[in-house]
Write an enzyme that holds these catalytic residues in place. Structure first.
Site, PDB file in Angstrom:
ATOM      1  N   LYS A  74       0.865  -1.191   0.000  1.00 21.54           N
ATOM      2  CA  LYS A  74       0.000   0.000   0.000  1.00 21.54           C
ATOM      3  C   LYS A  74       0.896   1.234   0.000  1.00 21.54           C
ATOM      4  O   LYS A  74       1.907   1.264   0.724  1.00 21.54           O
ATOM      5  CB  LYS A  74      -0.885  -0.042   1.249  1.00 21.54           C
ATOM      6  CG  LYS A  74      -1.875   1.086   1.380  1.00 21.54           C
ATOM      7  CD  LYS A  74      -2.723   0.904   2.647  1.00 21.54           C
ATOM      8  CE  LYS A  74      -3.788   1.957   2.776  1.00 21.54           C
ATOM      9  NZ  LYS A  74      -4.599   1.805   4.002  1.00 21.54           N
ATOM     10  N   SER A 149      -9.534   1.552   3.023  1.00 23.14           N
ATOM     11  CA  SER A 149      -8.688   2.321   2.132  1.00 23.14           C
ATOM     12  C   SER A 149      -7.656   1.500   1.366  1.00 23.14           C
ATOM     13  O   SER A 149      -7.106   1.984   0.388  1.00 23.14           O
ATOM     14  CB  SER A 149      -7.984   3.432   2.923  1.00 23.14           C
ATOM     15  OG  SER A 149      -7.115   2.877   3.887  1.00 23.14           O
ATOM     16  N   SER A 173      -9.601  -0.792   7.093  1.00 25.26           N
ATOM     17  CA  SER A 173      -9.063  -0.648   5.738  1.00 25.26           C
ATOM     18  C   SER A 173      -8.408  -1.875   5.130  1.00 25.26           C
ATOM     19  O   SER A 173      -8.134  -1.885   3.936  1.00 25.26           O
ATOM     20  CB  SER A 173      -8.077   0.502   5.693  1.00 25.26           C
ATOM     21  OG  SER A 173      -8.794   1.688   5.615  1.00 25.26           O
TER      22      SER A 173
HETATM   23  N1  GLN Z   1     -12.856   3.838   6.500  1.00 24.63           N
HETATM   24  C1  GLN Z   1     -12.203   4.166   7.718  1.00 24.63           C
HETATM   25  C2  GLN Z   1     -11.769   5.610   7.706  1.00 24.63           C
HETATM   26  O1  GLN Z   1     -11.907   6.237   6.712  1.00 24.63           O
HETATM   27  C3  GLN Z   1     -11.020   3.282   7.943  1.00 24.63           C
HETATM   28  C4  GLN Z   1      -9.842   3.672   7.157  1.00 24.63           C
HETATM   29  C5  GLN Z   1      -8.600   2.937   7.532  1.00 24.63           C
HETATM   30  O2  GLN Z   1      -8.648   1.911   8.222  1.00 24.63           O
HETATM   31  N2  GLN Z   1      -7.476   3.482   7.117  1.00 24.63           N
HETATM   32  O3  GLN Z   1     -11.282   6.120   8.653  1.00 24.63           O
END
Ligand code: GLN
Length: 466
Positions: A74, A149, A173
């Site tokens: 990532k 994400s 994410s």
């Molecule tokens: N969707 C969640 C957020 O936007 C989790 C994102 C993540 O785990 N980086 O905070």
């Protein structure tokens, strides 16, 4: 699915394939792909590393299990010499000066990084649309989002462009895109894997973790990355998990599930029916299943976003064009900060920075931020009670199917609410694995802190049962 790592390892050792061919094939797939999973390719170093593995094999030397295995990263991890953009305009040209501990451990084991993967900018999102590299498309239906994400990482694994990928999970994410693309994705216990070199989103819940197509591959990569690190004071030592201890043997687990997750109208009817059917199958196997009480989805989401926004506002304050980030010159320093930050952060990231600074500011912090911390303690205490009664908690990963591309951008609030089932386990800092079974977007298995072995064992049981 069987372990892809072991399969490729055997093919390399028996000279059925060469590492250079393998890496070339995967790079070609990544280049051609129409799913927007790639931020940058690490082509030159990947081919060099592959040639070195081939030379070793030709020499009759033995190779380690991960040696020559192509993987994805990532684009929020520092890898020296690569561009680490966090999918943002702010860091579009940022070159990593050092390598993240977790990634270094994989490099030391001989795994070959192919690609820095598309994701929501700074981890801000649940759809991988908040990116300057184009929305990541779902591996199963490209009209839908890849999830977020770590969307690029999940789609690369699902399409077999990478053998495994390293995502980051702050509030879901890894688990949610794994669910949306029908693969495995593990958020380990907070502190099991060093965060050093992972771009900070919300430091108190940020976790490094693997996405892969088999439980065995998750185990191998987890073992490799785990361990105490002097560069991350929150890390703890952990024992390697053996293949033997997680085999599906006699299973005496007591399983819990949160009643309120599957009641009410937030959950899609099909997800609910499939989840209930999975629970019934477990009962039919003689597994003891207990209903548990938990906080409402709305409470979990507001607690998580209060804390995550506060932490990200603080973490991203250094991106001002002077310390870090693309600088946009203006009349004076204050103006330079303002223009740089307004122009180079996405709408979603700005929403979070503004929200975070608001909940931290005088006059609001007692009522909002401190309240969030208090709720977080209550959530953790609730989990402690639960794990006196059950070995694992089973839950859907998401209340519904992946949205169409474009929809989440129009309705951020709905996007936040779609995280209702993942964020609670993050606040509890608990290990949770998504398995591609049970509902269309998978199931989550959660255990008490540092009980990843229980989770993987139960996943092997589910694989043979559901
Ligand atoms: N969707 C969640 C957020 O936007 C989790 C994102 C993540 O785990 N980086 O905070």
């Amino acid at each position: 699915m069987e372990s892809q790592i072991k399969k490729i390892h055997e093919q390399l050792v028996s000279k059925e394939i060469t590492c250079s061919d393998l890496v070339q094939q995967k790079l070609a797939l990544l280049k051609e792909n129409k799913y927007n999973t790639v931020n940058s390719l690490l082509e030159i170093t990947a081919l060099e590393k592959a040639a070195a593995v081939d030379a070793k094999i030709a020499n009759g030397e033995s190779i380690g299990l991960l040696e020559g295995i192509p993987f994805g990263i990532k684009d929020v991890y520092m890898v020296q010499g690569t561009t680490t953009t966090a999918s943002s305009k702010m860091l579009e040209n940022y070159k990593s000066a050092y390598t993240a501990t977790a990634i270094q451990k994989l490099l030391d084991a001989g795994a070959i990084p192919l690609v820095k993967e598309n994701c929501d900018s700074f981890g801000h999102g649940s759809s991988s649309e908040n990116t300057i590299f184009g929305a990541v498309k779902n591996a199963i239906n490209p009209d839908l989002v890849g999830g977020g994400s770590s969307g690029g990482s999940a789609v690369n694994v699902a399409k077999e462009y990478t053998v495994f990928s390293i995502g980051g999970d702050t509030g879901g994410s890894i688990r949610q895109p794994a669910g949306y693309n029908n693969i495995y994705g593990l958020k380990p216990s907070y502190g099991r894997i060093s965060r050093y070199g992972l771009m900070a989103y919300a430091s108190s819940t940020d976790c490094v973790g693997p996405l892969a197509k088999s439980i065995e591959d998750i185990r191998i990569v987890l073992n490799t990355m785990s361990g105490k690190d002097a560069k991350d004071q929150t890390t703890v030592a952990s024992e390697d998990i053996t293949a033997e201890e997680i085999k599906n043997g006699s299973n005496t687990n007591t399983v819990g599930y949160f009643k309120n997750f599957i009641e009410g109208d937030a959950i899609d009817a099909k997800v609910k029916a499939d989840f209930v059917a999975s629970i019934d199958k477990l009962k039919a196997q003689g597994i003891e299943v207990k209903e548990l009480d938990f906080f409402k989805g709305n409470t979990l989401v507001s607690t998580y976003y209060t804390l995550a926004m506060a932490e990200t506002a603080s973490n991203l304050s250094r991106l001002d064009g002077t310390n870090y980030g693309n600088r946009i010159e203006a009349e004076n320093l204050i103006e330079t900060y303002a223009v740089t930050r307004s122009e180079s952060f996405s709408e979603e990231s700005k929403r979070r920075i503004v929200g975070g600074n608001q909940v931290l500011s005088q006059g609001f912090s007692d009522a909002i931020y401190l309240k969030g911390l208090e709720l977080r303690d209550q959530i953790a205490a609730n989990f402690e009670e639960d794990f006196k009664e059950v070995d694992v908690i089973l839950s859907p990963v998401t209340p519904g199917a992946p949205p169409k591309i474009g929809d989440s951008l129009k309705d951020p609030h709905a996007m936040y609410l779609s995280d209702a089932y993942t964020v609670g386990f993050s606040l509890g800092q608990l290990p949770t694995l998504t398995v591609p079974q049970g509902t269309d977007t998978g199931l989550q298995i959660t255990a008490a802190k540092n009980k990843e072995n229980k989770i993987l064992k139960f996943a092997n049981f589910l694989k043979d049962t559901l």
